[in-house]
Design a protein around this motif. Structure first.
Motif, short mmCIF file in Angstrom:
data_model
loop_
_atom_site.label_atom_id
_atom_site.label_comp_id
_atom_site.label_asym_id
_atom_site.label_seq_id
_atom_site.Cartn_x
_atom_site.Cartn_y
_atom_site.Cartn_z
N GLY A 17 -55.22 67.99 44.76
CA GLY A 17 -54.77 69.01 43.83
C GLY A 17 -55.37 70.38 44.08
N PRO A 18 -54.76 71.44 43.54
CA PRO A 18 -53.50 71.41 42.80
C PRO A 18 -52.35 70.95 43.70
N ILE A 19 -51.49 70.11 43.17
CA ILE A 19 -50.44 69.52 43.99
C ILE A 19 -49.14 69.45 43.18
N ALA A 20 -48.05 69.82 43.82
CA ALA A 20 -46.74 69.83 43.16
C ALA A 20 -46.29 68.39 42.89
N ARG A 21 -45.50 68.24 41.85
CA ARG A 21 -44.98 66.91 41.51
C ARG A 21 -44.16 66.33 42.66
N SER A 22 -43.39 67.19 43.34
CA SER A 22 -42.58 66.68 44.45
C SER A 22 -43.46 66.11 45.56
N ALA A 23 -44.58 66.78 45.81
CA ALA A 23 -45.51 66.27 46.82
C ALA A 23 -46.13 64.96 46.37
N LEU A 24 -46.40 64.85 45.07
CA LEU A 24 -46.97 63.61 44.55
C LEU A 24 -45.99 62.45 44.65
N THR A 25 -44.73 62.71 44.32
CA THR A 25 -43.75 61.62 44.42
C THR A 25 -43.63 61.14 45.85
N ASN A 26 -43.65 62.06 46.82
CA ASN A 26 -43.58 61.65 48.22
C ASN A 26 -44.83 60.89 48.64
N ARG A 27 -45.98 61.36 48.20
CA ARG A 27 -47.24 60.73 48.61
C ARG A 27 -47.40 59.34 48.01
N LEU A 28 -46.95 59.19 46.76
CA LEU A 28 -47.17 57.93 46.05
C LEU A 28 -45.96 57.01 46.08
N GLY A 29 -44.84 57.50 46.62
CA GLY A 29 -43.64 56.67 46.66
C GLY A 29 -43.05 56.41 45.28
N LEU A 30 -43.07 57.41 44.42
CA LEU A 30 -42.59 57.28 43.05
C LEU A 30 -41.34 58.11 42.83
N SER A 31 -40.55 57.73 41.85
CA SER A 31 -39.44 58.58 41.42
C SER A 31 -40.00 59.66 40.50
N PRO A 32 -39.28 60.78 40.34
CA PRO A 32 -39.75 61.82 39.40
C PRO A 32 -39.97 61.29 38.00
N ALA A 33 -39.08 60.39 37.55
CA ALA A 33 -39.23 59.85 36.21
C ALA A 33 -40.49 59.00 36.08
N SER A 34 -40.78 58.20 37.11
CA SER A 34 -41.98 57.37 37.08
C SER A 34 -43.24 58.22 37.09
N LEU A 35 -43.21 59.31 37.86
CA LEU A 35 -44.37 60.19 37.90
C LEU A 35 -44.59 60.84 36.53
N THR A 36 -43.51 61.28 35.90
CA THR A 36 -43.63 61.89 34.57
C THR A 36 -44.24 60.91 33.58
N ARG A 37 -43.81 59.66 33.64
CA ARG A 37 -44.34 58.64 32.73
C ARG A 37 -45.83 58.39 33.00
N LEU A 38 -46.19 58.30 34.28
CA LEU A 38 -47.58 58.04 34.62
C LEU A 38 -48.50 59.21 34.27
N ALA A 39 -47.99 60.44 34.45
CA ALA A 39 -48.83 61.62 34.24
C ALA A 39 -49.05 61.92 32.77
N LYS A 40 -48.14 61.49 31.90
CA LYS A 40 -48.20 61.89 30.49
C LYS A 40 -49.53 61.55 29.82
N PRO A 41 -50.03 60.32 29.91
CA PRO A 41 -51.30 60.04 29.22
C PRO A 41 -52.47 60.84 29.79
N PHE A 42 -52.46 61.15 31.07
CA PHE A 42 -53.51 61.99 31.64
C PHE A 42 -53.46 63.40 31.06
N LEU A 43 -52.22 63.92 30.92
CA LEU A 43 -52.05 65.25 30.35
C LEU A 43 -52.40 65.26 28.86
N ASP A 44 -51.96 64.21 28.14
CA ASP A 44 -52.20 64.16 26.70
C ASP A 44 -53.70 64.12 26.38
#
Length: 371
Positions: A17-44
Motif C-alpha cells: 500500500g497505498p494500493i488501488a483496488r484493481s491492483a488488489l483484485t489482480n494480486r489476490l485473485g478476487l472479484s471487485p465485489a469480494s474485495l469490497t466485502r473483505l475490506a469493509k470490516p477493516f475500514l469500519d
C-alpha cells in the motif's frame, strides 16, 4: 481470527500500500465485489483507510487507494547477542522510529528480559503494540530450544519477556526474522524468490520461494556455516578446511591477518589495511571475496533463485572487493543462467532488530479479530 482471505488482504495492503483496488483484485485473485466485502470490516474498524482520489492514467473514475491507517501504534524489535541488546522502535511498516544498543551484563533470562524492557521504556510510550525478539539459535512456540551463545536450553523466553513489557511478544530465530523483514519491507520486497546470506560473527542463510520464507525446524543449526568454499583455506573450529565459517566470519579473517602480522588486529582494521594495500590483509580479503562469490553462486544454483540479499555485521567487506565477488559469482554460474541480482543491506544490527519488529508486526496482523 482472520480468515485466510482477510489475512491475505491485510498483508497485501501493509506490504504494497497505498494500493488501488484493481491492483488488489489482480494480486489476490478476487472479484471487485469480494474485495469490497473483505475490506469493509477493516475500514469500519479503522485498520485501513481510503485515500483521496488518484488518477491512475486510465479512462474512467479516479481510483481511491487503500492503505493502512495512520496511528496504529508502534512496534519494537530486539536482536539479542552475547554481549548486547540491539533494540529498535518502528512504525507498522518497520520504518525506523528510534534505536538503542544496551550492553548485556547477564545471560540469566530474567535479567536479559529486564535489560530489554528498560531499553524499550526509554524509547516508547503506551502506544507499543507488540515486541519481536530475535536471537541466534533454535526457537519454537516462544521457547528457546537452545541458544549456545547465551547458554540457554528450554527457556520460555517469550513468556518471561511478556511479563516485563506488558504486550505480546513474538520470538524468532534471527535469520528467519531478518529474511521476513527483507521480504516484507526490505530489499527483497516484491521479489518472489531470493536468498539471504549474512556474514560477520557467523554465517547465516535464509530463503524465500514463491513469496514465502522457507521455515524449518533446522533454522538455527547454522547449516550454511560449514559449506566447503576453498581447498586451501584455513581450518574452522570444527576442523573443516576452507568452509564458509573459516573463510567468511569476521573472527577468522581477523585471526588470519593477526597471525600474518604477528600482532592483534580487528576485523575493521583488516578492511582498512586491505584498502591501504597491506599484502597480508589484501590476500585474506581477496580470498574471502572469492569464497563469498562461490557461496552466492552455490545458493543461487541449488535454490533456482537468481537474487540475493547480503547482510550482517561483516558486510563492510563487500564494497572493498565487489568486483572480485561478482567475478566469482559469474565463474560459479552457467553462462546461460540469469545473472544474480545482488542487494546489500549495510545497516548492521539495525537490520536484525527490524527483522524482529517485522515478525511482531506479522503476529499482530494475524491476531486481528472482528467481533
Amino acid at each position: 481470527m482472520l480468515t485466510d482471505s482477510e489475512r491475505a488482504l491485510a498483508r497485501a495492503v501493509l506490504i504494497h500500500g497505498p494500493i488501488a483496488r484493481s491492483a488488489l483484485t489482480n494480486r489476490l485473485g478476487l472479484s471487485p465485489a469480494s474485495l469490497t466485502r473483505l475490506a469493509k470490516p477493516f475500514l469500519d474498524r479503522g485498520y485501513l483507510v481510503e485515500l483521496d482520489d488518484l488518477a491512475d492514467g486510465t479512462v474512467g473514475r479516479p481510483v481511491r487507494p487503500l492503505d493502512v491507517a495512520p496511528g496504529l501504534g508502534v512496534f519494537a524489535g530486539v536482536k539479542i547477542t552475547g554481549d548486547a541488546v540491539h533494540a529498535v522502535v518502528t512504525d507498522v511498516r518497520a520504518g525506523l522510529v528510534a534505536q538503542r544498543t544496551v550492553p548485556l551484563g547477564t545471560h540469566e533470562p530474567e535479567g536479559v528480559a529486564a535489560v530489554i524492557a528498560g531499553a524499550l521504556r526509554a524509547m516508547t510510550d503506551d502506544s507499543l503494540v507488540g515486541v519481536g525478539a530475535a536471537l541466534g539459535g533454535a526457537v519454537a512456540d516462544g521457547v528457546v530450544r537452545y541458544a549456545p551463545f547465551l547458554g540457554w536450553e528450554g527457556v520460555d523466553f517469550a513468556s518471561i519477556l511478556e511479563r516485563e513489557v506488558g504486550v505480546p511478544v513474538t520470538l524468532e530465530n534471527d535469520l528467519v526474522a531478518l529474511t521476513e523483514a527483507e521480504r516484507w519491507f526490505g530489499l527483497g520486497r516484491g521479489i518472489p524468490g531470493f536468498v539471504v546470506l549474512t556474514i560477520g560473527v557467523g554465517v547465516g542463510y535464509g530463503l524465500v520461494v514463491h513469496g514465502e520464507v522457507v521455515h524449518s525446524a533446522e533454522a538455527g543449526l547454522g547449516l550454511g556455516g560449514h559449506i566447503p568454499l576453498s581447498d586451501t583455506g584455513p581450518l574452522c573450529q570444527e576442523g573443516h578446511r576452507g568452509c564458509s565459517q573459516a573463510m567468511l566470519t569476521s573472527g577468522s579473517i581477523a585471526a588470519q591477518v593477526s597471525a600474518a602480522l604477528q600482532r592483534t588486529v580487528t576485523y575493521d582494521e583488516v578492511l582498512a589495511l586491505a584498502i591501504a594495500g597491506e599484502p597480508a590483509a589484501a590476500a585474506v580479503v581477496d580470498a574471502a571475496a572469492d569464497a563469498l562469490g562461490r557461496f552466492i553462486a552455490l545458493a543461487a544454483n541449488l535454490t533456482f533463485q537468481s537474487a540475493a540479499v547480503l547482510a550482517g555485521d561483516g558486510i563492510g567487506l563487500f564494497p572493498i572487493v565487489e568486483n572480485r565477488i561478482r567475478a566469482a559469482i559469474s565463474a560459479g554460474r552457467d553462462p546461460r543462467a540469469q545473472p544474480v541480482q545482488l542487494f546489500v543491506d549495510d545497516s548492521g544490527f539495525t537490520a536484525w532488530a527490524r527483522g524482529a519488529a517485522a515478525v511482531a508486526i506479522q503476529a499482530a496482523v494475524d491476531s486481528l479479530q472482528f467481533d
